[in-house]
Write a protein that holds these residues in place. Structure first.
Motif, PDB file in Angstrom:
ATOM      1  N   UNK A  69     -10.882   9.606  -2.155  1.00  0.00           N
ATOM      2  CA  UNK A  69     -11.404   9.345  -1.989  1.00  0.00           C
ATOM      3  C   UNK A  69     -11.101   8.356  -0.352  1.00  0.00           C
ATOM      4  N   UNK A  70     -11.545   8.431   0.402  1.00  0.00           N
ATOM      5  CA  UNK A  70     -11.916   7.125   1.518  1.00  0.00           C
ATOM      6  C   UNK A  70     -10.871   6.323   1.214  1.00  0.00           C
ATOM      7  N   UNK A  71     -11.882   5.632   0.601  1.00  0.00           N
ATOM      8  CA  UNK A  71     -12.332   4.073  -0.076  1.00  0.00           C
ATOM      9  C   UNK A  71     -10.487   3.679  -0.843  1.00  0.00           C
ATOM     10  N   UNK A  72     -10.166   5.334  -1.337  1.00  0.00           N
ATOM     11  CA  UNK A  72      -8.869   4.594  -2.143  1.00  0.00           C
ATOM     12  C   UNK A  72      -7.820   5.099  -1.289  1.00  0.00           C
ATOM     13  N   UNK A  73      -7.447   5.996  -0.232  1.00  0.00           N
ATOM     14  CA  UNK A  73      -6.863   6.075   0.665  1.00  0.00           C
ATOM     15  C   UNK A  73      -6.208   5.144   1.571  1.00  0.00           C
ATOM     16  N   UNK A  74      -7.493   4.396   2.141  1.00  0.00           N
ATOM     17  CA  UNK A  74      -8.037   2.943   2.578  1.00  0.00           C
ATOM     18  C   UNK A  74      -7.130   1.714   1.912  1.00  0.00           C
ATOM     19  N   UNK A  75      -7.176   2.046   0.540  1.00  0.00           N
ATOM     20  CA  UNK A  75      -6.622   0.225  -0.472  1.00  0.00           C
ATOM     21  C   UNK A  75      -5.175   0.624  -0.149  1.00  0.00           C
ATOM     22  N   UNK A  76      -4.888   2.321  -0.450  1.00  0.00           N
ATOM     23  CA  UNK A  76      -3.658   2.455  -0.158  1.00  0.00           C
ATOM     24  C   UNK A  76      -2.683   1.877   0.903  1.00  0.00           C
ATOM     25  N   UNK A  77      -3.536   2.596   1.944  1.00  0.00           N
ATOM     26  CA  UNK A  77      -2.761   2.118   3.407  1.00  0.00           C
ATOM     27  C   UNK A  77      -2.681   0.105   3.324  1.00  0.00           C
ATOM     28  N   UNK A  78      -3.780   0.108   3.362  1.00  0.00           N
ATOM     29  CA  UNK A  78      -3.640  -1.414   3.070  1.00  0.00           C
ATOM     30  C   UNK A  78      -2.800  -2.434   2.360  1.00  0.00           C
ATOM     31  N   UNK A  79      -2.423  -1.919   1.670  1.00  0.00           N
ATOM     32  CA  UNK A  79      -1.240  -2.820   0.121  1.00  0.00           C
ATOM     33  C   UNK A  79      -0.311  -2.375   0.891  1.00  0.00           C
ATOM     34  N   UNK A  80      -0.093  -1.402   0.924  1.00  0.00           N
ATOM     35  CA  UNK A  80       0.753  -0.464   1.569  1.00  0.00           C
ATOM     36  C   UNK A  80       1.808  -1.051   2.838  1.00  0.00           C
ATOM     37  N   UNK A  81       0.387  -1.336   3.837  1.00  0.00           N
ATOM     38  CA  UNK A  81       0.912  -2.620   5.104  1.00  0.00           C
ATOM     39  C   UNK A  81       1.088  -4.242   4.737  1.00  0.00           C
ATOM     40  N   UNK A  82       0.797  -4.389   3.943  1.00  0.00           N
ATOM     41  CA  UNK A  82       0.455  -5.969   3.900  1.00  0.00           C
ATOM     42  C   UNK A  82       2.093  -6.181   3.049  1.00  0.00           C
ATOM     43  N   UNK A  83       2.628  -5.286   2.193  1.00  0.00           N
ATOM     44  CA  UNK A  83       3.781  -5.047   1.655  1.00  0.00           C
ATOM     45  C   UNK A  83       4.779  -5.028   3.100  1.00  0.00           C
ATOM     46  N   UNK A  84       5.063  -3.983   3.697  1.00  0.00           N
ATOM     47  CA  UNK A  84       5.556  -4.248   4.940  1.00  0.00           C
ATOM     48  C   UNK A  84       5.039  -5.206   6.060  1.00  0.00           C
ATOM     49  N   UNK A  85       4.362  -5.345   6.025  1.00  0.00           N
ATOM     50  CA  UNK A  85       4.468  -7.204   6.617  1.00  0.00           C
ATOM     51  C   UNK A  85       5.060  -8.290   6.068  1.00  0.00           C
ATOM     52  N   UNK A  86       5.045  -8.711   5.131  1.00  0.00           N
ATOM     53  CA  UNK A  86       5.700  -9.697   3.878  1.00  0.00           C
ATOM     54  C   UNK A  86       6.538  -8.845   3.989  1.00  0.00           C
ATOM     55  N   UNK A  87       7.553  -8.282   3.822  1.00  0.00           N
ATOM     56  CA  UNK A  87       9.004  -7.865   3.831  1.00  0.00           C
ATOM     57  C   UNK A  87       9.239  -8.061   5.757  1.00  0.00           C
ATOM     58  N   UNK A  88       8.743  -7.877   6.467  1.00  0.00           N
ATOM     59  CA  UNK A  88       9.151  -8.040   7.545  1.00  0.00           C
ATOM     60  C   UNK A  88       8.723  -9.557   8.198  1.00  0.00           C
ATOM     61  N   UNK A  89       8.115 -10.014   7.701  1.00  0.00           N
ATOM     62  CA  UNK A  89       8.086 -12.120   7.780  1.00  0.00           C
ATOM     63  C   UNK A  89       8.847 -12.340   6.615  1.00  0.00           C
ATOM     64  N   UNK A  90       9.899 -11.801   5.964  1.00  0.00           N
ATOM     65  CA  UNK A  90      11.008 -12.104   5.320  1.00  0.00           C
ATOM     66  C   UNK A  90      12.552 -12.335   5.680  1.00  0.00           C
ATOM     67  N   UNK A  91      11.815 -10.872   6.618  1.00  0.00           N
ATOM     68  CA  UNK A  91      13.802 -11.273   6.910  1.00  0.00           C
ATOM     69  C   UNK A  91      13.888 -11.139   8.801  1.00  0.00           C
ATOM     70  N   UNK A  92      12.417 -12.199   8.953  1.00  0.00           N
ATOM     71  CA  UNK A  92      12.120 -12.464  10.104  1.00  0.00           C
ATOM     72  C   UNK A  92      12.623 -13.934  10.088  1.00  0.00           C
ATOM     73  N   UNK A  93      12.167 -14.471   9.094  1.00  0.00           N
ATOM     74  CA  UNK A  93      12.583 -15.693   7.968  1.00  0.00           C
ATOM     75  C   UNK A  93      13.762 -15.996   8.118  1.00  0.00           C
ATOM     76  N   UNK A  94      14.743 -15.385   7.664  1.00  0.00           N
ATOM     77  CA  UNK A  94      16.069 -14.988   7.259  1.00  0.00           C
ATOM     78  C   UNK A  94      16.592 -15.134   8.748  1.00  0.00           C
ATOM     79  N   UNK A  95      16.309 -14.424   9.365  1.00  0.00           N
ATOM     80  CA  UNK A  95      16.995 -14.722  10.371  1.00  0.00           C
ATOM     81  C   UNK A  95      17.010 -15.865  11.599  1.00  0.00           C
ATOM     82  N   UNK A  96      16.074 -16.143  11.249  1.00  0.00           N
ATOM     83  CA  UNK A  96      15.424 -17.769  12.007  1.00  0.00           C
ATOM     84  C   UNK A  96      16.437 -18.487  11.697  1.00  0.00           C
ATOM     85  N   UNK A  97      16.775 -18.471  10.352  1.00  0.00           N
ATOM     86  CA  UNK A  97      17.237 -19.656   9.200  1.00  0.00           C
ATOM     87  C   UNK A  97      15.785 -20.580   8.463  1.00  0.00           C
ATOM     88  N   UNK A  98      14.821 -20.010   8.273  1.00  0.00           N
ATOM     89  CA  UNK A  98      13.419 -20.976   7.999  1.00  0.00           C
ATOM     90  C   UNK A  98      13.402 -20.799   6.823  1.00  0.00           C
TER      91      UNK A  98
END
Length: 144
Positions: free
Chosen positions: A112-141
């Motif tokens: 359903x649309x709600x399921x697709x939206x939920x999956x998109x939001x979950x993937x997006x949040x996971x990618x944002x966390x990975x990006x932030x973790x990667x950025x923090x490592x590069x900055x040494x924080x």
């Protein structure tokens, strides 16, 4: 005015919406409240995304306290709700150690649309966390 019974399903109309629930005027039975957790089988962040004032709804009485306050549920009033059980862990998997297996993906055409939206939001949040973790490592924080 009819006496409401716990476990019975009634027709009602949304009379008011707050950030934690909605007040439902039950036809001939007074008013009760549907808590935000009883609106849908999916996560509800904003009640107004699911309900509007004066909307006709079916509700199930799930409780009446000593003061006469009526607790209602919309999600439990559905005739054949889909079981929302968490998958059980199978003990046979533990003996094999940690083995990565790809998730069984439901084809997009069956979601359903709600399921697709939920999956998109979950993937997006996971990618944002990975990006932030990667950025923090590069900055040494590091966050503690």
């Amino acid at each position: 005015m009819q006496q409401l019974e716990i476990g019975k399903i009634y027709e009602g109309k949304v009379k008011g919406i707050t950030q934690y629930g909605a007040f439902i005027d039950i036809n001939g039975g007074g008013t009760g409240m549907v808590h935000i957790s009883e609106i849908s089988n999916t996560f509800v962040k904003e009640i107004r995304d699911h309900l509007t004032e004066n909307q006709e709804v079916r509700v199930k009485v799930i409780g009446i306290n000593e003061a006469g306050k009526v607790s209602l549920s919309i999600k439990r009033a559905v005739e054949n709700p889909e079981p929302q059980q968490k998958p059980r862990r199978n003990d046979s998997h533990r003996s094999r150690g940690t083995v990565w297996e790809p998730k069984k993906q439901t084809p997009m055409s069956e979601l359903s649309f709600e399921d697709m939206l939920s999956r998109f939001k979950q993937n997006s949040e996971e990618r944002m966390c990975d990006l932030k973790r990667s950025t923090d490592r590069k900055n040494g924080t590091r966050r503690k």
